[in-house]
Design a protein around this motif. Structure first.
Motif, PDB file in Angstrom:
ATOM      1  N   PRO A 135      25.908  23.488  24.207  1.00 46.33           N
ATOM      2  CA  PRO A 135      24.497  23.785  23.646  1.00 46.33           C
ATOM      3  C   PRO A 135      23.267  23.246  24.325  1.00 46.33           C
ATOM      4  CG  PRO A 135      26.157  22.854  21.927  1.00 46.33           C
ATOM      5  CD  PRO A 135      26.917  22.939  23.403  1.00 46.33           C
ATOM      6  N   GLY A 136      23.363  22.253  24.949  1.00 42.21           N
ATOM      7  CA  GLY A 136      22.322  21.678  25.695  1.00 42.21           C
ATOM      8  C   GLY A 136      22.054  22.718  27.016  1.00 42.21           C
ATOM      9  N   PHE A 137      23.143  23.218  27.632  1.00 42.58           N
ATOM     10  CA  PHE A 137      22.710  24.256  28.723  1.00 42.58           C
ATOM     11  C   PHE A 137      22.280  25.520  28.141  1.00 42.58           C
ATOM     12  CE2 PHE A 137      25.045  27.665  31.326  1.00 42.58           C
ATOM     13  CZ  PHE A 137      23.996  27.622  32.346  1.00 42.58           C
ATOM     14  N   ILE A 138      22.837  25.992  26.920  1.00 48.07           N
ATOM     15  CA  ILE A 138      21.989  27.132  26.274  1.00 48.07           C
ATOM     16  C   ILE A 138      20.423  27.059  25.885  1.00 48.07           C
ATOM     17  CG2 ILE A 138      22.312  28.529  24.242  1.00 48.07           C
ATOM     18  CD1 ILE A 138      24.712  28.727  26.318  1.00 48.07           C
ATOM     19  N   VAL A 178      22.434  32.633  24.464  1.00 46.54           N
ATOM     20  CA  VAL A 178      21.013  32.326  25.085  1.00 46.54           C
ATOM     21  C   VAL A 178      20.213  33.265  24.341  1.00 46.54           C
ATOM     22  CG1 VAL A 178      19.490  32.292  27.029  1.00 46.54           C
ATOM     23  CG2 VAL A 178      21.520  31.440  27.249  1.00 46.54           C
ATOM     24  N   ALA A 179      20.490  34.515  24.259  1.00 46.74           N
ATOM     25  CA  ALA A 179      19.642  35.587  23.563  1.00 46.74           C
ATOM     26  C   ALA A 179      19.623  35.170  22.146  1.00 46.74           C
ATOM     27  CB  ALA A 179      20.345  36.962  23.550  1.00 46.74           C
ATOM     28  N   ASP A 180      20.622  34.788  21.450  1.00 48.70           N
ATOM     29  CA  ASP A 180      20.352  34.445  19.958  1.00 48.70           C
ATOM     30  C   ASP A 180      19.501  33.366  19.873  1.00 48.70           C
ATOM     31  OD1 ASP A 180      22.115  36.504  19.492  1.00 48.70           O
ATOM     32  OD2 ASP A 180      23.856  35.325  18.986  1.00 48.70           O
ATOM     33  N   ARG A 181      19.633  32.284  20.740  1.00 46.57           N
ATOM     34  CA  ARG A 181      18.771  31.079  20.597  1.00 46.57           C
ATOM     35  C   ARG A 181      17.269  31.490  20.861  1.00 46.57           C
ATOM     36  NH1 ARG A 181      20.909  26.001  21.356  1.00 46.57           N
ATOM     37  NH2 ARG A 181      22.778  27.007  20.560  1.00 46.57           N
ATOM     38  N   ALA A 182      17.076  32.131  21.877  1.00 46.71           N
ATOM     39  CA  ALA A 182      15.788  32.657  22.128  1.00 46.71           C
ATOM     40  C   ALA A 182      15.217  33.636  21.259  1.00 46.71           C
ATOM     41  CB  ALA A 182      15.659  32.969  23.714  1.00 46.71           C
ATOM     42  N   GLN A 183      16.060  34.219  20.344  1.00 47.33           N
ATOM     43  CA  GLN A 183      15.533  35.485  19.605  1.00 47.33           C
ATOM     44  C   GLN A 183      15.279  36.622  20.387  1.00 47.33           C
ATOM     45  OE1 GLN A 183      12.782  33.167  16.972  1.00 47.33           O
ATOM     46  NE2 GLN A 183      14.582  33.326  15.519  1.00 47.33           N
ATOM     47  N   ARG A 268      20.496  15.780  31.746  1.00 41.28           N
ATOM     48  CA  ARG A 268      21.141  15.269  30.498  1.00 41.28           C
ATOM     49  C   ARG A 268      22.196  16.039  30.101  1.00 41.28           C
ATOM     50  NH1 ARG A 268      15.604  14.362  29.366  1.00 41.28           N
ATOM     51  NH2 ARG A 268      15.218  16.046  28.455  1.00 41.28           N
ATOM     52  N   VAL A 269      22.111  17.316  30.151  1.00 42.39           N
ATOM     53  CA  VAL A 269      23.328  18.175  29.892  1.00 42.39           C
ATOM     54  C   VAL A 269      24.654  17.744  30.530  1.00 42.39           C
ATOM     55  CG1 VAL A 269      24.436  20.408  29.656  1.00 42.39           C
ATOM     56  CG2 VAL A 269      22.102  20.179  28.974  1.00 42.39           C
ATOM     57  N   LEU A 270      24.458  17.580  31.928  1.00 43.75           N
ATOM     58  CA  LEU A 270      25.397  17.157  32.711  1.00 43.75           C
ATOM     59  C   LEU A 270      26.208  15.836  32.201  1.00 43.75           C
ATOM     60  CD1 LEU A 270      24.142  18.308  36.303  1.00 43.75           C
ATOM     61  CD2 LEU A 270      25.660  19.586  34.734  1.00 43.75           C
ATOM     62  N   ALA A 271      25.318  14.827  31.982  1.00 41.04           N
ATOM     63  CA  ALA A 271      25.359  13.746  31.737  1.00 41.04           C
ATOM     64  C   ALA A 271      26.378  13.623  30.306  1.00 41.04           C
ATOM     65  CB  ALA A 271      24.321  12.686  31.555  1.00 41.04           C
ATOM     66  N   GLY A 272      25.937  14.423  29.553  1.00 42.75           N
ATOM     67  CA  GLY A 272      26.895  14.703  28.127  1.00 42.75           C
ATOM     68  C   GLY A 272      28.220  15.135  28.624  1.00 42.75           C
ATOM     69  N   LEU A 273      28.548  16.086  29.507  1.00 40.97           N
ATOM     70  CA  LEU A 273      29.703  16.667  29.864  1.00 40.97           C
ATOM     71  C   LEU A 273      30.456  15.455  30.410  1.00 40.97           C
ATOM     72  CD1 LEU A 273      28.559  20.021  31.684  1.00 40.97           C
ATOM     73  CD2 LEU A 273      29.650  19.844  29.589  1.00 40.97           C
ATOM     74  N   VAL A 274      30.122  14.513  31.301  1.00 43.09           N
ATOM     75  CA  VAL A 274      30.673  13.470  31.874  1.00 43.09           C
ATOM     76  C   VAL A 274      31.030  12.506  30.737  1.00 43.09           C
ATOM     77  CG1 VAL A 274      30.708  11.606  33.451  1.00 43.09           C
ATOM     78  CG2 VAL A 274      29.591  13.753  34.171  1.00 43.09           C
TER      79      VAL A 274
END
Length: 284
Positions: A135-138, A178-183, A268-274
Motif C-alpha cells: 500500500p505505501g508503494f502504491i 495506482v490508477a485506482d488510488r490516483a483516480q 518508510r515503505v522499505l522499512a515497513g517491509l523489513v
C-alpha cells in the motif's frame, strides 16, 4: 540488493561481461552502451550508485538498530560481500530485499540464489519475494500521477516472454492499483528497454505504444515507471532520451514522474517491509 551499475565509464565493458556471464559482447553494441553512459555524463562516478547508497543509509536510520548492507548482483559491492559483512556484524537472521517490486524467475530468483549461497547455513534467510501491491508503494506512485493532465503510461523493463507470466500479472496489478488510488481514467501500460536477444520479449514497447497513442488522439503523455524505483540507465536514457525523442517526432508532449530514489516516504515503505519480515510492528 540491486542490479548494480558501473561506477565510471571505464567500467562499462567489464560490467556488461559480468551481466553476460563472461560472454563477449559485440563491439558495436558495446560502443553504443559506452556512448550512452558518456552522453549521460557518467565519467568518474555513477549517480545511481550514489542513490543506492543514499537509500541504504536512509533505511538504516529509519530501522534504527538494524544494520543495512548493499549487495549488487552485477557490480561491487557484491551480494556475497554484503552477506559476509552482515555475518561479521553478528547477524543470525538476514532479510533479503531487492529494489525491484515485481517477481520474475529471471531476475528475483537470481538475487535469492546468490544470497543463500553466500550465507549457507550460517544465518537464516528471510527473503522478500515481491512487494508490488504494498500500500505505501502504491501511495508513493499515486501521489506522483494524481491530477496529471495527460495520458499516463505505466512502464517496466521487458523480459523474454517465455519466463515472465507472473511478472506481467504483478505489473498490471500495480498499475491498476495506482490508477485506482490516483483516480486515473486515462492510462495504459507498456514495456521498455528490450534487449536484442533474438527471441520474443514482452510488449508493446513504449516507442511503438507512443505511435498508437498519437493515432488515438492523445497529445500529452506522462510515463510512470512502476517497474523501477531509481534513476537507472533505463530511465535516464530509454525514457528521458529515446522516448522523449520519439514523442517529439510525433508531436506529443512527454514527461515522466520523479523516481522514488531515496524519498523519505519510499524509505518508510522499505522499512515497513523489513520490519514485517522480522515480525516487528511497523507504522509504514
Amino acid at each position: 540488493m540491486a542490479y548494480g551499475s558501473p561506477e565510471r565509464l571505464a567500467d562499462v565493458p567489464e560490467y556488461y561481461r559480468d551481466i553476460r556471464g563472461g560472454r563477449p559482447i559485440k563491439p558495436k553494441h558495446l560502443e553504443d552502451l559506452v556512448d550512452r553512459y558518456r552522453r549521460l555524463g557518467i565519467e568518474e562516478g555513477s549517480p545511481l550508485n550514489a542513490v543506492t547508497e543514499e537509500t541504504r543509509a536512509a533505511l538504516e536510520r529509519e530501522l534504527d538498530e538494524v544494520p543495512v548492507f548493499t549487495g549488487m548482483k552485477h557490480w561491487t559491492p557484491r551480494i556475497a560481500e554484503a552477506a559476509e559483512r552482515a555475518l561479521a556484524s553478528g547477524a543470525q537472521t538476514v532479510v533479503g530485499l531487492v529494489l525491484a517490486p515485481h517477481y520474475s524467475e529471471l531476475s528475483i530468483d537470481g538475487y535469492r540464489d546468490q544470497l543463500q549461497a553466500a550465507l549457507g547455513e550460517r544465518a537464516e534467510l528471510v527473503f522478500i519475494e515481491s512487494w508490488h501491491d504494498e500500500p505505501g508503494f502504491i501511495d508513493v506512485l499515486a501521489d506522483r500521477v494524481r491530477d496529471a493532465d495527460a495520458h499516463v503510461v505505466f512502464t517496466a523493463h521487458s523480459l523474454p516472454a517465455r519466463a515472465a507470466p507472473v511478472y506481467k500479472e504483478q505489473l498490471l496489478q500495480t498499475s491498476q492499483l495506482v490508477a485506482d488510488r490516483a483516480q486515473l481514467d486515462d492510462w495504459s501500460f507498456s514495456f521498455q528497454s528490450e534487449s536484442p536477444t533474438g527471441e520474443p520479449w514482452l510488449g508493446p514497447d513504449i516507442l511503438d505504444h507512443l505511435d498508437d497513442l498519437q493515432a488515438r488522439g492523445v497529445r500529452e503523455v506522462v510515463a510512470c515507471p512502476v517497474g523501477f524505483v531509481a534513476d537507472h540507465l533505463e530511465i535516464r536514457w530509454d525514457l528521458d532520451h529515446e522516448a522523449m525523442e520519439k514523442a517529439n517526432e510525433l508531436g506529443l508532449g512527454f514527461g515522466r514522474i520523479e523516481m522514488p530514489n531515496a524519498d523519505p516516504a519510499f524509505v518508510r515503505v522499505l522499512a515497513g517491509l523489513v520490519r514485517r519480515a522480522l515480525a516487528v510492528p511497523s507504522e509504514a
